[in-house]
Design an enzyme around this catalytic site. Structure first.
Site, PDB file in Angstrom:
ATOM      1  N   GLY A  94      87.948 -44.232  97.926  1.00 36.63           N
ATOM      2  CA  GLY A  94      89.163 -43.945  98.917  1.00 36.63           C
ATOM      3  C   GLY A  94      90.502 -43.814  98.657  1.00 36.63           C
ATOM      4  O   GLY A  94      91.098 -43.716  98.102  1.00 36.63           O
ATOM      5  N   VAL A 154      88.339 -49.843  92.380  1.00 33.20           N
ATOM      6  CA  VAL A 154      88.067 -48.654  91.711  1.00 33.20           C
ATOM      7  C   VAL A 154      86.136 -48.698  91.063  1.00 33.20           C
ATOM      8  O   VAL A 154      85.830 -49.832  91.964  1.00 33.20           O
ATOM      9  CB  VAL A 154      88.534 -49.370  89.838  1.00 33.20           C
ATOM     10  CG1 VAL A 154      87.945 -48.892  88.980  1.00 33.20           C
ATOM     11  CG2 VAL A 154      89.473 -50.021  90.082  1.00 33.20           C
ATOM     12  N   PHE A 155      85.820 -47.337  91.619  1.00 30.51           N
ATOM     13  CA  PHE A 155      84.828 -47.440  90.959  1.00 30.51           C
ATOM     14  C   PHE A 155      84.283 -47.799  89.878  1.00 30.51           C
ATOM     15  O   PHE A 155      82.485 -47.585  90.188  1.00 30.51           O
ATOM     16  CB  PHE A 155      84.361 -45.770  91.560  1.00 30.51           C
ATOM     17  CG  PHE A 155      84.838 -44.924  90.478  1.00 30.51           C
ATOM     18  CD1 PHE A 155      84.343 -44.538  89.253  1.00 30.51           C
ATOM     19  CD2 PHE A 155      86.732 -43.767  90.471  1.00 30.51           C
ATOM     20  CE1 PHE A 155      85.496 -43.122  88.764  1.00 30.51           C
ATOM     21  CE2 PHE A 155      87.178 -42.758  90.473  1.00 30.51           C
ATOM     22  CZ  PHE A 155      85.963 -42.794  88.700  1.00 30.51           C
ATOM     23  N   TYR A 202     108.908 -48.275  93.710  1.00 31.52           N
ATOM     24  CA  TYR A 202     107.843 -49.465  93.531  1.00 31.52           C
ATOM     25  C   TYR A 202     108.144 -50.647  93.047  1.00 31.52           C
ATOM     26  O   TYR A 202     109.714 -50.870  92.716  1.00 31.52           O
ATOM     27  CB  TYR A 202     107.316 -48.885  91.828  1.00 31.52           C
ATOM     28  CG  TYR A 202     105.941 -47.926  91.883  1.00 31.52           C
ATOM     29  CD1 TYR A 202     105.780 -46.989  92.875  1.00 31.52           C
ATOM     30  CD2 TYR A 202     106.579 -46.886  90.647  1.00 31.52           C
ATOM     31  CE1 TYR A 202     104.767 -46.306  92.991  1.00 31.52           C
ATOM     32  CE2 TYR A 202     105.511 -45.832  91.071  1.00 31.52           C
ATOM     33  CZ  TYR A 202     105.065 -45.700  92.288  1.00 31.52           C
ATOM     34  OH  TYR A 202     104.175 -44.277  92.128  1.00 31.52           O
ATOM     35  N   SER A 253      95.776 -42.132  90.753  1.00 31.08           N
ATOM     36  CA  SER A 253      94.501 -42.999  91.452  1.00 31.08           C
ATOM     37  C   SER A 253      93.493 -42.668  90.645  1.00 31.08           C
ATOM     38  O   SER A 253      92.701 -42.301  91.347  1.00 31.08           O
ATOM     39  CB  SER A 253      94.603 -43.312  92.554  1.00 31.08           C
ATOM     40  OG  SER A 253      96.089 -44.228  92.908  1.00 31.08           O
ATOM     41  N   PRO A 254      93.098 -42.916  89.448  1.00 32.81           N
ATOM     42  CA  PRO A 254      92.166 -42.205  88.640  1.00 32.81           C
ATOM     43  C   PRO A 254      91.020 -42.254  88.978  1.00 32.81           C
ATOM     44  O   PRO A 254      90.153 -42.086  88.113  1.00 32.81           O
ATOM     45  CB  PRO A 254      92.608 -41.507  87.605  1.00 32.81           C
ATOM     46  CG  PRO A 254      93.561 -42.581  86.871  1.00 32.81           C
ATOM     47  CD  PRO A 254      94.362 -42.652  88.261  1.00 32.81           C
TER      48      PRO A 254
END
Length: 308
Positions: free
Chosen positions: A223, A228-229, A55, A218-219
């Site tokens: 994709g 972000v949903f 990172y 990536s909760p």
């Protein structure tokens, strides 16, 4: 405020908050702001911090180390995890690299030991006996307490595990309401639709059988880092359902999306990557959410999934 959900990672005795703070984006913060973020996590009972030497090419570990100095949080109040094995555009699980990488991580973070070390992504050139030698040396030197993997399939886990004198305790895998391949496959067994394709080798069931904690990364993404949903107009039905259920529990959609993952009985952890202290506090407001089976399925269906 106390965060009430903790997990015994891989039944190893390493007790950590079910919500962990992922530090991939911490390089964008000032040292003072990074310290505030870490302190906010601790104040809300989040004691698990996930990092990697890849990172920011080590800068995320450096930033975390600077934050720890400013926040002055006792080491025994934190569970620190990092990952090694990514080198530029390739992977390296050689004994020499693993040991060198861990020493570098310890120096950058300014700590004496790492609670959990993960192999970041599977290396087709990995030699399990060489990995075992590295792990044993690091463990005997007191530099690493527990070991795991990241993005491994069951056969890759088994290949490494058979050479190790210690148990692998965790596998970090992408999982969210909008990324459910490891769940879909199990329900579409013996079918020929797209959901029946097993991309993960039955990793969910394997992890449960072998007492390995799945750490969901990536909760909140759909994709592969597409976005972000949560409150995304692309997913109106899902967000209506999330807001309705969150309101029922007097909580919020960020906490609910994490609670949906934790409802899966696989000793889960959720690694959240937010760098916003207020949003982190929202996510930590998870203890009041007790999803019913129907609510879990309602969210799954609202995400566009179906059953055979």
């Amino acid at each position: 405020m106390d965060f009430l959900q903790y997990v015994n990672i891989g039944h190893s005795g390493l007790n950590a908050s079910a919500i962990g703070l992922g530090l991939m984006r911490v390089t964008k913060k000032s040292d003072a702001d990074a310290a505030q973020l870490v302190a906010t996590a601790i104040d809300h009972g989040i004691n698990f911090f996930d990092n990697a030497d890849a990172y920011g090419q080590g800068k995320a570990e450096e930033k975390f180390g600077a934050a720890l100095k400013i926040a002055a949080i006792p080491r025994d109040r934190m569970v620190i995890q990092t990952k090694v094995g990514i080198v530029d555009k390739r992977y390296d699980f050689s004994k020499e690299h693993i040991i060198e990488a861990v020493n570098g991580s310890l120096e950058r973070m300014g700590v004496d030991y790492i609670d959990s070390l993960l192999l970041h992504r599977p290396d087709p050139l990995m030699e399990p006996d060489e990995i075992a030698e590295a792990f044993l040396q690091l463990h005997n030197q007191g530099k690493v307490r527990q070991f795991g993997v990241s993005n491994f399939n069951p056969m890759q886990v088994a290949l490494v595990q058979q050479a190790l004198p210690m148990k692998l305790i965790a596998n970090q895998l992408q999982l969210s309401i909008m990324h459910t391949g490891m769940i879909d496959f199990g329900m579409h067994t013996n079918m020929t639709d797209s959901h029946s394709v097993d991309h993960d080798g039955g990793i969910l069931e394997y992890s449960r059988l072998h007492d390995m904690t799945i750490q969901a990364w990536s909760p909140y993404q759909y994709g592969f880092f597409e976005g972000v949903f949560i409150d995304n107009p692309k997913f109106p039905e899902l967000n209506r359902k999330l807001h309705d259920i969150a309101a029922k529990y007097g909580s919020n959609v960020n906490a609910l999306a994490a609670a949906w993952i934790l409802r899966i009985p696989a000793n889960m952890q959720v690694i959240v990557g937010t760098m916003n202290p207020e949003r982190l506090a929202e996510i930590a407001d998870i203890d009041r959410i007790k999803l019913t089976r129907q609510e879990w399925y309602d969210i799954y269906f609202a995400a566009g999934n179906n059953l055979p």
